[in-house]
Design a protein around this motif. Structure first.
Motif, PDB file in Angstrom:
ATOM      1  N   LEU A 139       0.835  -1.208   0.000  1.00  0.00           N
ATOM      2  CA  LEU A 139       0.000   0.000   0.000  1.00  0.00           C
ATOM      3  C   LEU A 139       0.868   1.257   0.000  1.00  0.00           C
ATOM      4  N   TYR A 140       1.973   1.209   0.723  1.00  0.00           N
ATOM      5  CA  TYR A 140       2.887   2.355   0.735  1.00  0.00           C
ATOM      6  C   TYR A 140       3.522   2.554  -0.637  1.00  0.00           C
ATOM      7  N   ILE A 141       3.895   1.460  -1.297  1.00  0.00           N
ATOM      8  CA  ILE A 141       4.515   1.570  -2.621  1.00  0.00           C
ATOM      9  C   ILE A 141       3.544   2.183  -3.623  1.00  0.00           C
ATOM     10  N   VAL A 142       2.291   1.740  -3.590  1.00  0.00           N
ATOM     11  CA  VAL A 142       1.281   2.300  -4.498  1.00  0.00           C
ATOM     12  C   VAL A 142       1.083   3.785  -4.209  1.00  0.00           C
ATOM     13  N   THR A 143       1.007   4.134  -2.937  1.00  0.00           N
ATOM     14  CA  THR A 143       0.825   5.545  -2.573  1.00  0.00           C
ATOM     15  C   THR A 143       2.007   6.388  -3.029  1.00  0.00           C
ATOM     16  N   ARG A 144       3.203   5.838  -2.898  1.00  0.00           N
ATOM     17  CA  ARG A 144       4.394   6.578  -3.342  1.00  0.00           C
ATOM     18  C   ARG A 144       4.405   6.756  -4.846  1.00  0.00           C
ATOM     19  N   GLU A 145       4.046   5.724  -5.604  1.00  0.00           N
ATOM     20  CA  GLU A 145       4.032   5.829  -7.056  1.00  0.00           C
ATOM     21  C   GLU A 145       2.978   6.834  -7.541  1.00  0.00           C
ATOM     22  N   LEU A 146       1.912   6.971  -6.810  1.00  0.00           N
ATOM     23  CA  LEU A 146       0.886   7.957  -7.154  1.00  0.00           C
ATOM     24  C   LEU A 146       1.240   9.359  -6.666  1.00  0.00           C
ATOM     25  N   LYS A 147       2.406   9.492  -5.998  1.00  0.00           N
ATOM     26  CA  LYS A 147       2.892  10.787  -5.494  1.00  0.00           C
ATOM     27  C   LYS A 147       1.892  11.435  -4.529  1.00  0.00           C
ATOM     28  N   LEU A 148       1.376  10.612  -3.641  1.00  0.00           N
ATOM     29  CA  LEU A 148       0.407  11.098  -2.667  1.00  0.00           C
ATOM     30  C   LEU A 148       0.966  11.145  -1.248  1.00  0.00           C
ATOM     31  N   LEU A 149       2.246  10.806  -1.069  1.00  0.00           N
ATOM     32  CA  LEU A 149       2.815  10.804   0.270  1.00  0.00           C
ATOM     33  C   LEU A 149       2.758  12.199   0.880  1.00  0.00           C
ATOM     34  N   ASP A 150       2.551  12.232   2.180  1.00  0.00           N
ATOM     35  CA  ASP A 150       2.464  13.464   2.960  1.00  0.00           C
ATOM     36  C   ASP A 150       1.291  14.345   2.516  1.00  0.00           C
ATOM     37  N   THR A 151       0.199  13.706   2.117  1.00  0.00           N
ATOM     38  CA  THR A 151      -1.041  14.411   1.825  1.00  0.00           C
ATOM     39  C   THR A 151      -2.183  13.679   2.522  1.00  0.00           C
ATOM     40  N   LEU A 152      -3.273  14.392   2.743  1.00  0.00           N
ATOM     41  CA  LEU A 152      -4.429  13.752   3.371  1.00  0.00           C
ATOM     42  C   LEU A 152      -5.068  12.716   2.461  1.00  0.00           C
ATOM     43  N   LEU A 153      -4.891  12.858   1.143  1.00  0.00           N
ATOM     44  CA  LEU A 153      -5.428  11.850   0.219  1.00  0.00           C
ATOM     45  C   LEU A 153      -4.788  10.488   0.452  1.00  0.00           C
ATOM     46  N   ALA A 154      -3.527  10.476   0.884  1.00  0.00           N
ATOM     47  CA  ALA A 154      -2.858   9.207   1.174  1.00  0.00           C
ATOM     48  C   ALA A 154      -3.529   8.476   2.328  1.00  0.00           C
ATOM     49  N   VAL A 155      -4.189   9.213   3.217  1.00  0.00           N
ATOM     50  CA  VAL A 155      -4.898   8.601   4.344  1.00  0.00           C
ATOM     51  C   VAL A 155      -6.338   8.280   3.965  1.00  0.00           C
ATOM     52  N   ILE A 156      -6.931   9.095   3.113  1.00  0.00           N
ATOM     53  CA  ILE A 156      -8.352   8.942   2.791  1.00  0.00           C
ATOM     54  C   ILE A 156      -8.596   7.826   1.784  1.00  0.00           C
ATOM     55  N   LEU A 157      -7.839   7.805   0.690  1.00  0.00           N
ATOM     56  CA  LEU A 157      -8.149   6.893  -0.425  1.00  0.00           C
ATOM     57  C   LEU A 157      -8.079   5.414  -0.054  1.00  0.00           C
ATOM     58  N   PRO A 158      -7.104   4.939   0.741  1.00  0.00           N
ATOM     59  CA  PRO A 158      -7.125   3.511   1.085  1.00  0.00           C
ATOM     60  C   PRO A 158      -8.319   3.085   1.919  1.00  0.00           C
ATOM     61  N   GLY A 159      -9.065   4.037   2.464  1.00  0.00           N
ATOM     62  CA  GLY A 159     -10.206   3.676   3.302  1.00  0.00           C
ATOM     63  C   GLY A 159     -11.547   3.928   2.659  1.00  0.00           C
ATOM     64  N   THR A 160     -11.604   3.921   1.313  1.00  0.00           N
ATOM     65  CA  THR A 160     -12.862   4.248   0.644  1.00  0.00           C
ATOM     66  C   THR A 160     -13.910   3.147   0.753  1.00  0.00           C
ATOM     67  N   ALA A 161     -13.496   1.935   1.074  1.00  0.00           N
ATOM     68  CA  ALA A 161     -14.453   0.833   1.250  1.00  0.00           C
ATOM     69  C   ALA A 161     -13.895  -0.111   2.302  1.00  0.00           C
TER      70      ALA A 161
END
Length: 288
Positions: A139-161
């Motif tokens: 999950l961290y690797i995917v978030t890093r590749e999407l360039k979402l680290l250190d943003t609130l989207l990095a916390v929100i998107l993995p919890g959409t369901a």
């Protein structure tokens, strides 16, 4: 048989019932005290100066009572209310996503007929057996590749369901009579109309329970925000309060004050909506 004997015979079961009831109440009271004592100790420590908090002889009442810890908290943690706002944004956003997607998935698995429905549902349900820590690295690797680290989207998107939310909504929607859906189709409603005008209004108790469970969970979430957030201004409240701990020394009074303020909204939230918590537990236990 005399009248006295008849009265005694009728009174014996009633007396035994009173003893059993008293025993149950004693057990419940003792369990409640054990469960609530850590929360009580948190607020006592938050209102007690640090030099008295770390005494070897604990004080069960704030003596002397003061708000110095809260004053130092706001002086040291200048971003405290920003952390509070970040936690509120994350918890509310994830709750909205859960209500939408979990309800839609629960409706599909409960009332729609499609190939592999049961197999897909059990595959999704089986993911509950996978520890959450196992998925942290991918999950961290995917978030890093999407360039979402250190943003609130990095916390929100993995919890959409959530699997539990899907299971909860499916179990509740299965109890609804299929005739309601058929009546909607006869009246000319499409699938979205049936979902929006029939299913959602009837799911209000389940949706309320799901929203409360989700909000509380993500308000208190600590590990994943700790991994993906680095700047203080982006911290959520649990991560921000934990960052107040020093490397060589710790002001426990400040930490207790920050934790007490962070717990206060959840306590109020639970006291207001505790009926929905119990309803959610009951619905999750119903076999589909």
């Amino acid at each position: 048989m005399t009248q006295r004997a008849i009265l005694w015979k009728g009174a014996a079961p009633r007396r035994r019932w009173h003893w059993r009831r008293a025993l149950v109440w004693l057990i419940l009271i003792a369990t409640t005290i054990v469960a609530l004592f850590p929360m009580y100790w948190l607020f006592v420590s938050a209102l007690t100066p640090t030099k008295y908090t770390i005494n070897t002889t604990p004080r069960f009442f704030p003596d002397p009572l003061g708000f110095d810890n809260f004053q130092r908290l706001f002086a040291l943690a200048t971003d405290y209310w920003r952390w509070f706002l970040n936690s509120l944004i994350v918890a509310l956003s994830v709750t909205v996503f859960h209500v939408i997607f979990d309800t839609m998935a629960g409706y599909a698995f409960a009332k729609r007929r499609f190939p592999g429905r049961n197999l897909m549902f059990w595959l999704i349900l089986s993911t509950l057996m996978i520890p959450a820590h196992v998925t942290l690295v991918p999950l961290y690797i995917v978030t890093r590749e999407l360039k979402l680290l250190d943003t609130l989207l990095a916390v929100i998107l993995p919890g959409t369901a959530n699997v539990f939310g899907i299971f909860l909504m499916r179990q509740y929607i299965q109890t609804m009579p299929g005739e309601l859906i058929e009546a909607g189709r006869i009246d000319g409603a499409n699938e979205f109309g049936i979902f929006w005008r029939i299913i959602l209004p009837l799911c209000k108790p389940a949706i309320a329970a799901l929203a409360i469970f989700t909000f509380v969970r993500h308000w208190n979430d600590f590990l994943w925000p700790l991994i993906v957030l680095t700047r203080s201004r982006n911290f959520t409240l649990p991560v921000g309060v934990a960052s107040l701990q020093g490397e060589f020394s710790t002001d426990y009074g400040v930490i207790f004050a920050g934790a007490a303020l962070a717990a206060l909204p959840m306590i109020i939230f639970f006291l207001i909506f505790q009926r929905y918590f119990l309803e959610g537990v009951r619905m999750g236990a119903v076999k589909g």
